[in-house]
Design a protein around this motif. Structure first.
Motif, PDB file in Angstrom:
ATOM      1  N   LEU A 299       0.868  -1.169   0.000  1.00 17.77           N
ATOM      2  CA  LEU A 299       0.000   0.000   0.000  1.00 17.77           C
ATOM      3  C   LEU A 299       0.907   1.220   0.000  1.00 17.77           C
ATOM      4  O   LEU A 299       1.644   1.450   0.957  1.00 17.77           O
ATOM      5  CB  LEU A 299      -0.925   0.012   1.220  1.00 17.77           C
ATOM      6  CG  LEU A 299      -1.872  -1.183   1.339  1.00 17.77           C
ATOM      7  CD1 LEU A 299      -1.424  -2.094   2.477  1.00 17.77           C
ATOM      8  CD2 LEU A 299      -3.298  -0.722   1.582  1.00 17.77           C
TER       9      LEU A 299
ATOM     10  N   CYS B 113      -8.238   1.461   2.377  1.00 21.47           N
ATOM     11  CA  CYS B 113      -8.248   0.148   1.733  1.00 21.47           C
ATOM     12  C   CYS B 113      -8.311  -0.952   2.790  1.00 21.47           C
ATOM     13  O   CYS B 113      -7.897  -0.767   3.935  1.00 21.47           O
ATOM     14  CB  CYS B 113      -7.013  -0.033   0.854  1.00 21.47           C
ATOM     15  SG  CYS B 113      -6.989   1.061  -0.586  1.00 21.47           S
TER      16      CYS B 113
ATOM     17  N   ASN C 126      -6.261   2.734   6.400  1.00 23.82           N
ATOM     18  CA  ASN C 126      -6.205   1.383   5.831  1.00 23.82           C
ATOM     19  C   ASN C 126      -6.345   0.340   6.937  1.00 23.82           C
ATOM     20  O   ASN C 126      -5.868   0.528   8.053  1.00 23.82           O
ATOM     21  CB  ASN C 126      -4.885   1.190   5.086  1.00 23.82           C
ATOM     22  CG  ASN C 126      -4.732   2.166   3.931  1.00 23.82           C
ATOM     23  OD1 ASN C 126      -5.460   2.099   2.951  1.00 23.82           O
ATOM     24  ND2 ASN C 126      -3.791   3.102   4.056  1.00 23.82           N
TER      25      ASN C 126
ATOM     26  N   ASN D 279      -3.702   3.929  10.650  1.00 26.88           N
ATOM     27  CA  ASN D 279      -3.993   2.641  10.023  1.00 26.88           C
ATOM     28  C   ASN D 279      -4.131   1.573  11.093  1.00 26.88           C
ATOM     29  O   ASN D 279      -3.544   1.666  12.168  1.00 26.88           O
ATOM     30  CB  ASN D 279      -2.879   2.283   9.043  1.00 26.88           C
ATOM     31  CG  ASN D 279      -2.698   3.346   7.970  1.00 26.88           C
ATOM     32  OD1 ASN D 279      -3.485   3.432   7.042  1.00 26.88           O
ATOM     33  ND2 ASN D 279      -1.659   4.168   8.110  1.00 26.88           N
TER      34      ASN D 279
END
Length: 390
Positions: free
Chosen positions: A283, A289, A318, A342
């Protein structure tokens, strides 16, 4: 009426008793795009793709194989050579060994320092030349080299194709039930193709400094595919939104198995089996995501989240959850500087060659991961303040 190529392709293959030519596959894809969408169904066989299939400005297009294991799109063996001895700038002949596949007129990518890059302010790791003639142990060039070529330098085709390339304002393209083979064979040198020699590359228009400069590719789906033997990435995504990669087996790639790259958002990789790849999932400048429920077996690194572009608000939100990592050679999960907020949760990490999780950036959430048998440490915090509960 929506376009379908099922009967046409199937009976064409039966009647000819051979693999379908690349031009014929491309023609049916183009006709489906022109018709506003539909299906292109590819029959069993090994279909050699020398130039790469291009999907541009497609809407509601489905490319599907009749049999995932026996419907194969395959790149030919990669064109490459290795320089022997150091060749000075100003020369028009490069001594080489292990030469394969070069032809007059080809552009060469010489993987040695070249001109200064305006973005990084460092020399580019390559420079270009054009083939004039090919002999057994030399390549003749159309013009003199601007930069030297050290001994052992990798030289390869600058315009090497991807199996399937998706461009423009494409939406709702699906790729299903195919084996996508990058053509790597035993004895090939280590080549990291980056945005070449991939099974699937999808890219909207973007700029490092400005971000997306055109429409993103939206709602791409890749499912139930076998992706293998790629010198480049298995699946590479740039400036896409809403991509779903599910239920695929990706193995033996020289680069990343799945790459969520610059300005990719709200995309997912779920329930994939990833084995013996240099890197499982990357990533890079990606937001929001999801990487969940995947198996990573004997990869170099499992998941790598990092920053390249300098625009604010990248590499945030993410989720890396409920994945299983077995015997990575390096770190199982690594989160780099310039990332924020994240989540790494409920993953199982066993026998990583280096660390289980290595953490940088700010405000990452790390919780309920099971880490056993790491070659170094289970968890390393290199910088920043994070919410860690192990």
């Amino acid at each position: 009426m929506k376009f379908t190529a099922l009967l046409v392709l199937f009976f064409a293959a039966l009647q000819s008793a051979r693999a379908l030519p690349e031009a014929e596959l491309q023609r049916f894809i183009n006709e489906a795009i022109k018709a506003g969408g539909g299906e292109v169904v590819i029959p069993p066989g090994v279909h050699v793709i020398e130039r790469g299939l291009i999907v541009k400005d497609a809407k509601k297009l489905r490319i599907i194989g009749l049999d995932a294991e026996n419907t194969v799109l395959q790149l030919p063996p990669v064109a490459y050579a290795l320089a022997t001895g150091t060749t000075a700038a100003g020369t028009t002949t490069i001594p080489v060994k292990s030469q394969r596949g070069f032809k007059p007129g080809m552009r060469l990518k010489i993987e040695a320092d070249g001109e200064l890059d305006s973005f990084t302010q460092k020399p580019r790791p390559y420079h270009l030349a054009i083939v004039k003639a090919v002999e057994k142990e030399t390549i003749q060039l159309e013009s003199a080299l601007k930069f030297p070529v050290p001994d052992g330098t990798m030289i390869r085709h600058e315009d090497a194709p991807n199996l399937i390339e998706i461009r423009g304002a494409s939406e709702e393209v699906r790729i299903e039930k195919l084996t996508l083979d990058g053509g790597r064979v035993d004895g090939d040198p280590a080549i990291r193709g980056h945005t070449q020699l991939c099974a699937v590359l999808a890219s909207g228009a973007y700029n490092y400094e400005k971000g997306p400069t055109g429409p993103k590719i939206k709602k791409l789906g890749i499912s139930r595919c076998f992706i293998q033997n790629c010198h480049g990435r298995g699946i590479a995504l740039y400036s896409v939104e809403g991509t779903e990669i599910d239920g695929c087996t990706i193995r033996d790639t020289s680069d990343e198995a799945i790459d969520f790259d610059h300005f990719t958002v709200k995309s997912i990789a779920t329930h994939n089996h990833i084995a013996r790849c240099l890197l499982g999932v990357e990533l890079n400048d990606a937001n929001d995501c999801l990487v969940a429920g995947n198996e990573f077996l004997e990869c170099g690194t499992g998941i790598n989240l990092w920053r390249w572009c300098k625009l604010p608000g990248l590499n945030e939100g993410n989720l890396i959850v409920q994945n299983v990592f077995e015997r990575t050679r390096g770190n199982a999960v690594q989160i780099a500087t310039g990332t924020k907020g994240n989540t790494v949760a409920q993953n199982e990490i066993n026998a990583s060659g280096k660390n289980g999780i290595i953490l940088s950036g700010e405000a990452q959430i790390v919780k309920a991961n099971k880490i056993t048998g790491s070659g170094m440490k289970a968890l390393v915090i290199q910088e920043g303040k994070h919410d860690v509960s192990e």
